[in-house]
Enzyme design. Structure first.
Site: not given
Ligand SMILES: NC(=O)c1ccc[n+]([C@@H]2O[C@H](COP(=O)([O-])OP(=O)(O)OC[C@H]3O[C@@H](n4cnc5c(N)ncnc54)[C@H](O)[C@@H]3O)[C@@H](O)[C@H]2O)c1
Length: 353
Positions: A147, A172
């Site tokens: 991130s 985080y």
């Molecule tokens: N969306 C953004 O702007 C952004 C920015 C930086 C980093 N990220 C990272 O990208 C990745 C995806 O983000 P996103 O926006 O799709 O988030 P999101 O929350 O929509 O997707 C994450 C998914 O992981 C699942 N999850 C959480 N803990 C879990 C576990 N222990 N076992 C199995 N499933 C689990 C959740 O149910 C969810 O569906 C994450 O790692 C997030 O930290 C996202």
């Protein structure tokens, strides 16, 4: 640009967090654009935000897969070591993409435990499963979501992957930095190619309701007031989901080469390289909501907006230096903020109609 060293055709690809915003969009793209691919998805479907939206995204993945067995869904947590180990043993993925995580900066202040469970224990289980699968028929490339938050409040703008990232301002961010370090050690010790992707404020259709663009849309269209932090002066490098998915796909097709220490490990920024002030972003969003008829003609933003101070854990600015991502993958984001918000609002209007 690096040459592709892996075709995804006919491969089994494991995506954790496959009901999440980025995971589902990636799965849909891979199923539509890759011959004979088999996606194995893991997600625990937690209720951090509306689980119905996760079900909706799983439906999109399922319809991209069509009939047959191109998509296998495992409902469960990557924090359960046996579940992760069994998924690797049974399906033998060639590429694994770890997107499952407890996301959100502000939530980590109230609920630190879930970050350790998913982002540290779960991440460790993924690394161990890669390690034990390595060798013939094992994982050839592990990619994972990091991130922009690892840059903390760095004053060096734009953020480059060569900048210091050891001053996280939220738990985080600390877990994401820890993931990078853990992955590096596994890449070094066990020779497994690993790529970390630092995403910058990803937005778009079927996005995350906890993020500002979605939350503001909910509040403004139901007559509620929004709070804009740091008096609207924060800047974010909003990156459209399709551009992010294109970046992940390019990275999947190019496992890192050995670096000067013979380690096959690399991190990349996946950002738009075009930060926007939060207040300007709110005006753009309102324009699109008005155009879609979700805000009335006489809508007065001033009466539904409170400018407030900075939140703990937040950073003032994010801005990705994407020169390495462009050099190695030809990564060039195509979607400007106005167009991206328009597509989000169209989806939002359809979904909630
Ligand atoms: N969306 C953004 O702007 C952004 C920015 C930086 C980093 N990220 C990272 O990208 C990745 C995806 O983000 P996103 O926006 O799709 O988030 P999101 O929350 O929509 O997707 C994450 C998914 O992981 C699942 N999850 C959480 N803990 C879990 C576990 N222990 N076992 C199995 N499933 C689990 C959740 O149910 C969810 O569906 C994450 O790692 C997030 O930290 C996202």
């Amino acid at each position: 640009m690096l040459e592709k060293d892996m075709s995804l055709d006919g491969k089994t690809i494991l995506i954790t967090g496959c009901a999440g915003f980025i995971g589902a969009a990636l799965a849909v793209e891979l199923l539509r654009e890759t011959k004979g691919v088999h996606i194995v998805g893991i997600d625990n479907m937690n209720d951090y935000y509306d689980a119905a939206l996760k079900e909706h995204r799983l439906g999109l993945v399922q319809s991209a897969a069509g009939r047959g067995s191109r998509f296998t869904f495992i409902r469960g947590s990557i924090a359960e070591q046996d579940l992760v180990r069994e998924a690797f043993r049974k399906y033998k993925p060639t590429v694994a993409v770890n997107l499952a995580a407890q996301a959100g900066v502000r939530h980590s202040i109230e609920n630190p435990g879930t970050y350790i469970e998913s982002n540290i224990t779960g991440f460790f289980n993924m690394l161990e499963a890669c390690r034990h699968s390595s060798g013939d028929g094992g994982v050839e490339h592990f990619l994972f979501a990091s991130s922009s938050s690892v840059y903390g409040n760095s004053k060096s703008i734009p953020y480059s992957t060569s900048d210091r990232t050891d001053c996280p301002v939220s738990l985080y961010a600390a877990t994401k930095k820890a993931d990078e370090l853990l992955a590096y050690s596994y890449a070094k010790l066990y020779g497994i190619p690993m790529t970390g992707l630092r995403f910058f404020t990803v937005y778009g259709p079927a996005g995350r309701p906890d993020m500002a663009y979605f939350d503001f849309s909910n509040r403004l269209t139901s007559g509620k007031t929004i709070q804009v932090y740091n008096y609207g002066n924060c800047r974010r490098d909003f990156t459209y989901i399709d551009d992010v998915v294109a970046g992940i796909r390019s990275a999947m097709e190019r496992a890192p080469r050995e670096d000067e220490d013979s380690v096959r490990y690399k991190v990349y920024n996946i950002g738009n390289h075009s930060p926007v002030k939060l207040l300007d972003f709110v005006h753009l969003l309102c324009g699109e909501l008005e155009r879609a008829g979700l805000l009335g003609a006489g809508f007065d933003l001033g009466s539904q907006m409170r400018l407030v101070g900075m939140q703990p854990g937040d950073v003032e600015s994010t801005y990705a230096d994407i020169s390495e991502t462009e050099r190695d993958f030809g990564f060039r984001p195509k979607t400007g903020l106005q167009e991206g918000l328009k597509r989000f609002v169209e989806w939002y209007s359809d979904y909630y109609r």
